[in-house]
Design a protein around this motif. Structure first.
Motif, mmCIF file in Angstrom:
data_model
loop_
_atom_site.group_PDB
_atom_site.id
_atom_site.type_symbol
_atom_site.label_atom_id
_atom_site.label_comp_id
_atom_site.label_asym_id
_atom_site.label_seq_id
_atom_site.Cartn_x
_atom_site.Cartn_y
_atom_site.Cartn_z
ATOM 1 N N ILE A 1 34.514 1.785 -19.405
ATOM 2 C CA ILE A 1 33.762 1.824 -18.251
ATOM 3 C C ILE A 1 33.997 3.087 -17.432
ATOM 4 O O ILE A 1 32.993 3.837 -17.099
ATOM 5 N N TYR A 2 35.082 3.562 -17.217
ATOM 6 C CA TYR A 2 35.346 4.817 -16.511
ATOM 7 C C TYR A 2 34.696 5.894 -17.473
ATOM 8 O O TYR A 2 34.046 6.883 -16.800
ATOM 9 N N ASN A 3 35.076 5.989 -18.857
ATOM 10 C CA ASN A 3 34.617 6.964 -19.673
ATOM 11 C C ASN A 3 33.034 6.984 -19.478
ATOM 12 O O ASN A 3 32.356 8.234 -20.075
ATOM 13 N N GLN A 4 32.326 6.071 -19.310
ATOM 14 C CA GLN A 4 30.794 5.953 -19.284
ATOM 15 C C GLN A 4 30.439 6.892 -18.143
ATOM 16 O O GLN A 4 29.520 7.534 -18.336
ATOM 17 N N ALA A 5 31.212 6.508 -16.989
ATOM 18 C CA ALA A 5 30.845 7.485 -16.056
ATOM 19 C C ALA A 5 31.304 9.025 -16.148
ATOM 20 O O ALA A 5 30.412 9.765 -15.679
ATOM 21 N N VAL A 6 32.211 9.177 -16.809
ATOM 22 C CA VAL A 6 32.549 10.507 -17.002
ATOM 23 C C VAL A 6 31.434 11.321 -17.844
ATOM 24 O O VAL A 6 30.915 12.446 -17.800
ATOM 25 N N VAL A 7 30.971 10.563 -18.973
ATOM 26 C CA VAL A 7 29.952 11.065 -19.925
ATOM 27 C C VAL A 7 28.715 11.329 -19.052
ATOM 28 O O VAL A 7 28.045 12.285 -19.463
ATOM 29 N N ALA A 8 28.268 10.060 -18.218
ATOM 30 C CA ALA A 8 26.954 9.969 -17.662
ATOM 31 C C ALA A 8 27.066 11.238 -16.541
ATOM 32 O O ALA A 8 25.670 11.842 -16.380
ATOM 33 N N GLY A 9 28.034 11.601 -16.043
ATOM 34 C CA GLY A 9 28.261 12.511 -14.754
ATOM 35 C C GLY A 9 27.677 11.828 -13.705
ATOM 36 O O GLY A 9 26.855 10.796 -13.710
ATOM 37 N N GLY A 10 27.924 12.324 -12.490
ATOM 38 C CA GLY A 10 27.467 12.243 -11.252
ATOM 39 C C GLY A 10 28.177 11.072 -10.426
ATOM 40 O O GLY A 10 27.833 10.626 -9.255
ATOM 41 N N SER A 11 29.191 10.446 -11.348
ATOM 42 C CA SER A 11 30.012 9.363 -10.387
ATOM 43 C C SER A 11 31.335 9.756 -10.233
ATOM 44 O O SER A 11 32.129 9.156 -9.398
ATOM 45 N N THR A 12 31.838 10.676 -11.180
ATOM 46 C CA THR A 12 33.436 11.002 -11.096
ATOM 47 C C THR A 12 33.546 12.797 -11.349
ATOM 48 O O THR A 12 32.657 13.320 -12.044
ATOM 49 N N ALA A 13 34.503 13.231 -10.945
ATOM 50 C CA ALA A 13 34.655 14.449 -10.882
ATOM 51 C C ALA A 13 35.655 14.903 -12.073
ATOM 52 O O ALA A 13 35.685 16.022 -12.987
ATOM 53 N N ASP A 14 35.911 14.009 -13.218
ATOM 54 C CA ASP A 14 36.364 14.202 -14.533
ATOM 55 C C ASP A 14 35.458 14.622 -15.541
ATOM 56 O O ASP A 14 34.191 14.057 -15.344
ATOM 57 N N LEU A 15 35.653 15.426 -16.285
ATOM 58 C CA LEU A 15 34.752 16.300 -17.027
ATOM 59 C C LEU A 15 34.915 15.619 -18.511
ATOM 60 O O LEU A 15 34.134 15.965 -19.316
ATOM 61 N N VAL A 16 35.867 15.076 -18.841
ATOM 62 C CA VAL A 16 36.363 15.059 -20.077
ATOM 63 C C VAL A 16 37.026 13.506 -20.049
ATOM 64 O O VAL A 16 37.717 13.038 -19.118
ATOM 65 N N CYS B 1 31.785 20.294 -6.805
ATOM 66 C CA CYS B 1 31.898 20.162 -7.918
ATOM 67 C C CYS B 1 31.024 20.602 -8.949
ATOM 68 O O CYS B 1 29.972 20.788 -8.734
ATOM 69 N N PHE B 2 31.896 21.384 -10.059
ATOM 70 C CA PHE B 2 30.843 21.992 -11.058
ATOM 71 C C PHE B 2 31.099 21.276 -12.423
ATOM 72 O O PHE B 2 32.175 21.249 -12.925
ATOM 73 N N ASP B 3 30.189 20.628 -12.868
ATOM 74 C CA ASP B 3 30.136 19.895 -13.950
ATOM 75 C C ASP B 3 29.889 20.390 -15.251
ATOM 76 O O ASP B 3 29.749 19.971 -16.300
ATOM 77 N N GLY B 4 29.920 21.748 -15.462
ATOM 78 C CA GLY B 4 29.573 22.518 -16.394
ATOM 79 C C GLY B 4 28.171 23.131 -16.682
ATOM 80 O O GLY B 4 27.948 24.073 -17.054
ATOM 81 N N THR B 5 27.223 22.293 -15.821
ATOM 82 C CA THR B 5 26.061 22.862 -15.851
ATOM 83 C C THR B 5 25.329 23.058 -14.570
ATOM 84 O O THR B 5 24.524 23.783 -14.247
ATOM 85 N N ARG B 6 25.921 22.304 -13.438
ATOM 86 C CA ARG B 6 25.375 22.329 -12.276
ATOM 87 C C ARG B 6 26.381 22.007 -11.239
ATOM 88 O O ARG B 6 27.639 21.581 -11.446
ATOM 89 N N TYR B 7 26.048 22.371 -10.044
ATOM 90 C CA TYR B 7 27.096 22.133 -8.943
ATOM 91 C C TYR B 7 26.519 20.734 -8.166
ATOM 92 O O TYR B 7 25.295 20.477 -8.266
ATOM 93 N N LEU B 8 27.354 19.977 -7.739
ATOM 94 C CA LEU B 8 27.100 18.828 -6.938
ATOM 95 C C LEU B 8 27.782 18.569 -5.762
ATOM 96 O O LEU B 8 28.826 19.091 -5.429
#
Length: 178
Positions: free
Chosen positions: A28-43, A159-166
């Motif tokens: 469940i957590y990794n779904q949020a990581v992959v989708a972005g916008g819910s956690t500052a983890d990128l991997v 936060c910078f997710d690799g493509t945009r700042y949040l």
């Protein structure tokens, strides 16, 4: 503190997380990581990394990690109360977090989880609940508003997710324990 809450008129169970729940928590957590916008983890996180995260909630009777099972017994969400800050004077403040399986969203499981976490925070005598939410996360912001949280801070380009700042928004709720 375990209990049942109704989500979309279906009985759900919110209970303490067990070792056997680690895979569901990680997924469940990794779904949020992959989708972005819910956690500052990128991997995506490994099972061992999530185990360490669960184990960091000590003592567990003050900082619970819980899962929400749907009517079929499947873990579809998890949440936690975490230490807000390591300095002792902040001991009355707690941070809540929650994640819902992407296949189980829009069924009020997030609402049930936040209600449980707030009840748990009050029962444990916390004065204030906080949450850190990306400013673009409309669903979580709506949930904070639903429970009466107020935004007390805003950190642009946090936060910078690799493509945009949040942008990050900071929320608080007095728990009326004084």
């Amino acid at each position: 503190m375990n209990g049942e809450r109704s989500a979309e008129h279906q009985p759900v169970t919110i209970r303490d997380a067990r070792e056997s729940d680690l895979q569901a928590i990680t997924d469940i957590y990794n779904q949020a990581v992959v989708a972005g916008g819910s956690t500052a983890d990128l991997v995506p996180r490994t099972l061992e990394q999530r185990r360490q995260w669960v184990d960091s909630h000590q003592p567990r009777d003050r900082y619970p990690v819980v899962v929400l099972e749907d009517a079929s017994g499947r873990v579809v969400a998890f949440g936690s109360l975490s230490k807000f800050h390591p300095r002792e004077a902040y001991d009355g403040v707690v941070e809540l977090s929650y994640y819902v399986d992407e296949r189980a969203r829009h069924r009020r499981y997030g609402t049930a989880m936040v209600a449980w976490l707030l009840d748990a925070a009050r029962t444990r005598g916390y004065r204030i609940a906080t949450a850190l939410i990306f400013a673009s996360n409309a669903g979580s912001i709506a949930l904070m508003n639903h429970f009466g949280f107020e935004r007390y801070g805003f950190l642009p380009r946090a936060c910078f997710d690799g493509t945009r700042y949040l942008d990050m928004s900071y929320w608080w709720l007095p728990l009326d324990n004084d």
